[in-house]
Design a protein around this motif. Sequence first.
Motif, PDB file in Angstrom:
ATOM      1  N   UNK A   7       2.009  19.695   4.560  1.00 44.21           N
ATOM      2  CA  UNK A   7       0.607  19.475   4.196  1.00 44.21           C
ATOM      3  C   UNK A   7       0.422  17.970   4.114  1.00 44.21           C
ATOM      4  N   UNK A   8      -0.491  17.419   4.935  1.00 45.41           N
ATOM      5  CA  UNK A   8      -0.580  15.957   4.972  1.00 45.41           C
ATOM      6  C   UNK A   8      -1.955  15.497   5.429  1.00 45.41           C
ATOM      7  N   UNK A   9      -2.237  14.239   5.120  1.00 45.50           N
ATOM      8  CA  UNK A   9      -3.438  13.599   5.636  1.00 45.50           C
ATOM      9  C   UNK A   9      -3.199  13.272   7.103  1.00 45.50           C
ATOM     10  N   UNK A  10      -4.194  13.585   7.962  1.00 43.25           N
ATOM     11  CA  UNK A  10      -4.029  13.373   9.400  1.00 43.25           C
ATOM     12  C   UNK A  10      -4.452  11.970   9.830  1.00 43.25           C
ATOM     13  N   UNK A  11      -4.764  11.105   8.884  1.00 44.48           N
ATOM     14  CA  UNK A  11      -4.843   9.672   9.166  1.00 44.48           C
ATOM     15  C   UNK A  11      -3.412   9.155   9.088  1.00 44.48           C
ATOM     16  N   UNK A  12      -2.851   8.747  10.224  1.00 45.24           N
ATOM     17  CA  UNK A  12      -1.410   8.514  10.274  1.00 45.24           C
ATOM     18  C   UNK A  12      -0.949   7.344   9.417  1.00 45.24           C
ATOM     19  N   UNK A  13      -1.810   6.349   9.200  1.00 47.65           N
ATOM     20  CA  UNK A  13      -1.403   5.279   8.289  1.00 47.65           C
ATOM     21  C   UNK A  13      -1.211   5.834   6.879  1.00 47.65           C
ATOM     22  N   UNK A  14      -2.023   6.785   6.466  1.00 44.00           N
ATOM     23  CA  UNK A  14      -1.885   7.397   5.140  1.00 44.00           C
ATOM     24  C   UNK A  14      -0.625   8.262   5.072  1.00 44.00           C
ATOM     25  N   UNK A  15      -0.331   8.995   6.171  1.00 43.09           N
ATOM     26  CA  UNK A  15       0.902   9.782   6.210  1.00 43.09           C
ATOM     27  C   UNK A  15       2.116   8.861   6.089  1.00 43.09           C
ATOM     28  N   UNK A  16       2.079   7.724   6.766  1.00 38.44           N
ATOM     29  CA  UNK A  16       3.177   6.751   6.690  1.00 38.44           C
ATOM     30  C   UNK A  16       3.373   6.267   5.266  1.00 38.44           C
ATOM     31  N   UNK A  17       2.281   6.128   4.521  1.00 37.35           N
ATOM     32  CA  UNK A  17       2.368   5.649   3.144  1.00 37.35           C
ATOM     33  C   UNK A  17       2.777   6.739   2.162  1.00 37.35           C
ATOM     34  N   UNK A  18       2.822   8.014   2.613  1.00 36.28           N
ATOM     35  CA  UNK A  18       3.318   9.074   1.737  1.00 36.28           C
ATOM     36  C   UNK A  18       2.326  10.125   1.333  1.00 36.28           C
ATOM     37  N   UNK A  75       0.825  -1.204   0.000  1.00 34.38           N
ATOM     38  CA  UNK A  75       0.000   0.000   0.000  1.00 34.38           C
ATOM     39  C   UNK A  75       0.861   1.257   0.000  1.00 34.38           C
ATOM     40  N   UNK A  76       0.356   2.275  -0.679  1.00 33.61           N
ATOM     41  CA  UNK A  76       1.035   3.569  -0.748  1.00 33.61           C
ATOM     42  C   UNK A  76      -0.021   4.665  -0.765  1.00 33.61           C
ATOM     43  N   UNK A  77       0.428   5.898  -0.744  1.00 28.51           N
ATOM     44  CA  UNK A  77      -0.470   7.046  -0.862  1.00 28.51           C
ATOM     45  C   UNK A  77       0.328   8.196  -1.450  1.00 28.51           C
ATOM     46  N   UNK A 119      -2.225   3.649 -13.554  1.00 34.14           N
ATOM     47  CA  UNK A 119      -2.042   4.912 -12.833  1.00 34.14           C
ATOM     48  C   UNK A 119      -2.038   4.724 -11.317  1.00 34.14           C
ATOM     49  N   UNK A 120      -2.049   3.482 -10.870  1.00 39.11           N
ATOM     50  CA  UNK A 120      -2.181   3.235  -9.430  1.00 39.11           C
ATOM     51  C   UNK A 120      -0.856   3.329  -8.684  1.00 39.11           C
ATOM     52  N   UNK A 121       0.283   3.236  -9.389  1.00 43.11           N
ATOM     53  CA  UNK A 121       1.577   3.212  -8.702  1.00 43.11           C
ATOM     54  C   UNK A 121       2.202   4.602  -8.721  1.00 43.11           C
ATOM     55  N   UNK A 122       2.378   5.222  -7.542  1.00 41.46           N
ATOM     56  CA  UNK A 122       2.997   6.554  -7.500  1.00 41.46           C
ATOM     57  C   UNK A 122       4.512   6.471  -7.581  1.00 41.46           C
ATOM     58  N   UNK A 123       5.142   7.618  -7.848  1.00 38.39           N
ATOM     59  CA  UNK A 123       6.589   7.743  -7.726  1.00 38.39           C
ATOM     60  C   UNK A 123       6.914   8.207  -6.302  1.00 38.39           C
ATOM     61  N   UNK A 124       8.137   7.966  -5.865  1.00 35.01           N
ATOM     62  CA  UNK A 124       8.548   8.367  -4.518  1.00 35.01           C
ATOM     63  C   UNK A 124       9.534   9.524  -4.614  1.00 35.01           C
TER      64      UNK A 124
END
Length: 572
Positions: free
Chosen positions: A534-545, A389-391, A440-445
């Motif tokens: 600027x980030x999502x405050x759901x921490x699992x989503x922040x962990x994923x990027x 999983x990523x974000x 389009x589902x795979x983001x770059x890091x």
Amino acid sequence: MVLLRNPSKQSSACLLGLLAVFTFAFLASFTEAKVHFHKFVIEAKPVKRLCRTHSTITVNGQFPGPTLEVRNGDTLVIKAINKAQYNISLHWHGVKQLRNPWADGPEYVTQCPIQPGRSYTYRYTLENQEGTMWWHAHSRWLRATVYGALIVRPEKGSRYPFPMPKREFPVMLGQWWDRNPLDVLKQALFTGGAPNVSDAYTINGQPGDLYRCSNKETMKFPVRAGETILLRIINSALNQELYFAVANHKLTVVEADASYTKPFTTSVVMVGPGQTTNVLLKADQSPGQYYMAARAYESGQNQAFDNTTTTAILEYKSVSSRPPLLPQLPAFNDTNTASAFASRVKSLKSKANVPTKIDNNLFFTVGLGLINCTNPNSPRCQGPNGTRLAASINNVSFVFPRRNSLMQAYIQGQHGVFTTDFPPTPPVKFDYTGNVSQGLWQPTRGTKLLKLKFGARVQIVLQDTSIVTAEEHPMHLHGYSFYVVGMGTGNFNPSTDPAKFNLIDPPYRNTIGTPPGGWAAIRFVADNPGIWLLHCHIDSHLTWGLATALLVENGVGLLQSVQYAPLDLPRC
């Protein structure tokens, strides 16, 4: 090494610091502003919940941590002493930290974390801010237990813009894992799958009557018949938006994210992680006990979540023998109620100071993604269909640096820590909320920042995507509050949707949820120099990027420039 714009300016920085202290003391004598000194000792202490005792990271041995109570104009000086085994930093959620990113707290963004055995002193002033804020750890998942309320009252001689309540109570909604939260995170990072869900929700640290071994410690909020009280609701949960209600009582919303709102009455509040909502409650029912309750609002499809309910008790002084009544809460997937609640939040001002001319018109897709594995379904590829999983935002999955913080690298002119080529629009346009091609589902890091000129008038459209699942993302911008000028479902239409924007009395927030399968448009003036996450405050989503950072350049002169770095700023 002293971390300044230019190390040769150390002596002048010290003189400026002394001048600032004397200037503050001089002004304080007229404004009655105070300086509050606190010591936060961060260490593991035994905490028992759900029949089991865990070694839990706390502040001053308290869970939740201490409540800070100050007034608009006051200054806080908080020495954080790390006696835990983990690196840590502290964030003061909602405080704008004008020209002072050094006190903002997210690790590897505005500071390196405080290492075990070390300390760092956060110094900041509340400037033209009042209301309910909060503080929490901003290091991995340590904020699961390291958090507390920050209450900023009006200056002496000023009043609330609503009838004075008889009593006030912070109501901190949290999540509890029956194991070390960092072990939960570690397992998820290894497998690439979603983290295990929590075992309980809490109100002020207590799960309540509906969980095992908990009813003796259930929080009680005393009230007398006829009184009006103020509840300062804070969603400090790590990964979950929550519905909140009080049985048989109406709630009048008067503030959101430390900004006063036009009052409106509701039977239920939806509050996302990071958000705060103040409500007035009139004790107008028959004397007795009434449950306060909170449970999940889960907007994602086929997502595992904690489907339990936390309770506390509103207790009238003259108590009847009847058992407490439970409020009726919406279904976990009731998006209509969440959207209806959000649409009713309006700024108290009859005409808010919303930017109407825009210099930077930005369009950010926010959502989840998947990283393909060369060996699908291996122990490290336990996400959907053997992936990880990523974000991302605009298809860039944010990578936090480790050699230095972004802000320190920027001031020192250190290359190779970040770039400033974050895309202002998605690299590929597509049907964001439709059936998205899996190509389009795979983001770059990357560690890509977006640079803004000081004083730029900015609009950001935050567009949810249906990649993996459409879902509400509570997006938090450090260093700023912003006007939420519009929200809608489906794909944002730049030709027709701006005509429906509210430029009169939009809510003024620091955290906003993107409607699932929809969009939210925000506006602000970039008048606070520094680097702001600027980030999502759901921490699992922040962990994923699911994050990026805005680099706001200095303006003209000292009053439009970042303050010099403090001498005790931690090093990586």
